[in-house]
Write an enzyme that holds these catalytic residues in place. Structure first.
Site, PDB file in Angstrom:
ATOM      1  N   ASP A  26      -4.824  20.635  17.699  1.00 47.82           N
ATOM      2  CA  ASP A  26      -5.183  22.005  17.350  1.00 47.82           C
ATOM      3  C   ASP A  26      -5.330  22.815  18.640  1.00 47.82           C
ATOM      4  O   ASP A  26      -5.142  22.277  19.742  1.00 47.82           O
ATOM      5  CB  ASP A  26      -6.460  22.015  16.497  1.00 47.82           C
ATOM      6  CG  ASP A  26      -7.683  21.462  17.219  1.00 47.82           C
ATOM      7  OD1 ASP A  26      -7.674  21.350  18.471  1.00 47.82           O
ATOM      8  OD2 ASP A  26      -8.669  21.148  16.533  1.00 47.82           O
ATOM      9  N   TRP A  56      11.963  -0.069   0.925  1.00 51.32           N
ATOM     10  CA  TRP A  56      11.754   0.355  -0.456  1.00 51.32           C
ATOM     11  C   TRP A  56      13.077   0.612  -1.182  1.00 51.32           C
ATOM     12  O   TRP A  56      13.195   0.312  -2.372  1.00 51.32           O
ATOM     13  CB  TRP A  56      10.864   1.587  -0.521  1.00 51.32           C
ATOM     14  CG  TRP A  56       9.488   1.426   0.064  1.00 51.32           C
ATOM     15  CD1 TRP A  56       8.815   2.356   0.812  1.00 51.32           C
ATOM     16  CD2 TRP A  56       8.589   0.314  -0.038  1.00 51.32           C
ATOM     17  NE1 TRP A  56       7.575   1.872   1.182  1.00 51.32           N
ATOM     18  CE2 TRP A  56       7.407   0.616   0.672  1.00 51.32           C
ATOM     19  CE3 TRP A  56       8.675  -0.934  -0.658  1.00 51.32           C
ATOM     20  CZ2 TRP A  56       6.337  -0.253   0.767  1.00 51.32           C
ATOM     21  CZ3 TRP A  56       7.595  -1.811  -0.557  1.00 51.32           C
ATOM     22  CH2 TRP A  56       6.449  -1.466   0.141  1.00 51.32           C
ATOM     23  N   THR A  68       4.867   1.932  -2.576  1.00 48.25           N
ATOM     24  CA  THR A  68       3.432   1.779  -2.814  1.00 48.25           C
ATOM     25  C   THR A  68       2.740   3.140  -2.697  1.00 48.25           C
ATOM     26  O   THR A  68       2.132   3.458  -1.678  1.00 48.25           O
ATOM     27  CB  THR A  68       2.807   0.777  -1.821  1.00 48.25           C
ATOM     28  OG1 THR A  68       3.071   1.227  -0.484  1.00 48.25           O
ATOM     29  CG2 THR A  68       3.365  -0.620  -2.007  1.00 48.25           C
ATOM     30  N   PRO A  69       2.818   3.958  -3.745  1.00 47.61           N
ATOM     31  CA  PRO A  69       2.170   5.268  -3.697  1.00 47.61           C
ATOM     32  C   PRO A  69       0.669   5.156  -3.434  1.00 47.61           C
ATOM     33  O   PRO A  69       0.013   4.197  -3.836  1.00 47.61           O
ATOM     34  CB  PRO A  69       2.438   5.856  -5.082  1.00 47.61           C
ATOM     35  CG  PRO A  69       3.631   5.122  -5.591  1.00 47.61           C
ATOM     36  CD  PRO A  69       3.541   3.752  -5.000  1.00 47.61           C
ATOM     37  N   LYS A  99      -3.102  -5.024  -9.844  1.00 51.89           N
ATOM     38  CA  LYS A  99      -2.017  -4.044  -9.733  1.00 51.89           C
ATOM     39  C   LYS A  99      -2.150  -3.140  -8.521  1.00 51.89           C
ATOM     40  O   LYS A  99      -1.296  -2.292  -8.292  1.00 51.89           O
ATOM     41  CB  LYS A  99      -1.942  -3.177 -10.996  1.00 51.89           C
ATOM     42  CG  LYS A  99      -1.427  -3.922 -12.204  1.00 51.89           C
ATOM     43  CD  LYS A  99      -1.196  -2.962 -13.350  1.00 51.89           C
ATOM     44  CE  LYS A  99      -0.565  -3.668 -14.516  1.00 51.89           C
ATOM     45  NZ  LYS A  99      -0.278  -2.744 -15.625  1.00 51.89           N
TER      46      LYS A  99
END
Length: 146
Positions: A26, A56, A68-69, A99
């Protein structure tokens, strides 16, 4: 990026080196906080690649797994970083669930812990309508990462 054995036998730890650039900061010269999330996300992907999991796109073609969201993220900031710093993101799986899994990230500069985060992610496929659907963690992938 390197892989090292983790102190916990259930997961490997990988290390992703990061060079902080001026554009990561910044106006005060401090790393803009979303960049830490970006680096953790990149380290999550690299963790699987380094453990020997196919990219993927290959997994999607072979098994329908799109990746893998991210489902949940927690981040704690302890010290700032600035341009010119060399950081490392240490990534491991802290917990495997049916899961989902919890991935832990520690961002360090030398011996100093700057930031730590955990992410809950799921292995997903697409159903017939194209919606994402969590599937059980594949045992072969879990074995590669342990």
């Amino acid at each position: 990026m390197t892989a090292i054995p983790d102190s916990t036998p259930s997961s490997r730890t990988t290390i992703l080196p990061i060079q902080v650039h001026f554009g990561d900061c910044d106006p005060a010269g401090i790393v803009f906080f979303p960049n830490f999330s970006r680096w953790m996300d990149a380290s999550s992907f690299e963790f699987f690649m380094l453990c020997g999991v196919p990219p993927w796109r290959e997994l999607e073609a072979a098994r329908g797994i799109i990746g893998t969201p991210l489902l949940e993220i927690h981040t704690r900031f302890l010290r700032p970083a600035s341009y010119g710093d060399r950081l490392e993101v240490h990534t491991s799986v802290a917990e495997w669930r049916a899961k989902t899994f919890v991935q832990r990230h520690r961002i360090v500069r030398g011996d100093d812990l700057l930031c730590e985060g955990s992410e809950v992610r799921a292995f997903c496929t697409r159903d017939a309508t194209g919606r994402l659907k969590a599937v059980p963690v594949p045992e072969d992938i879990r074995a590669l990462c342990s």
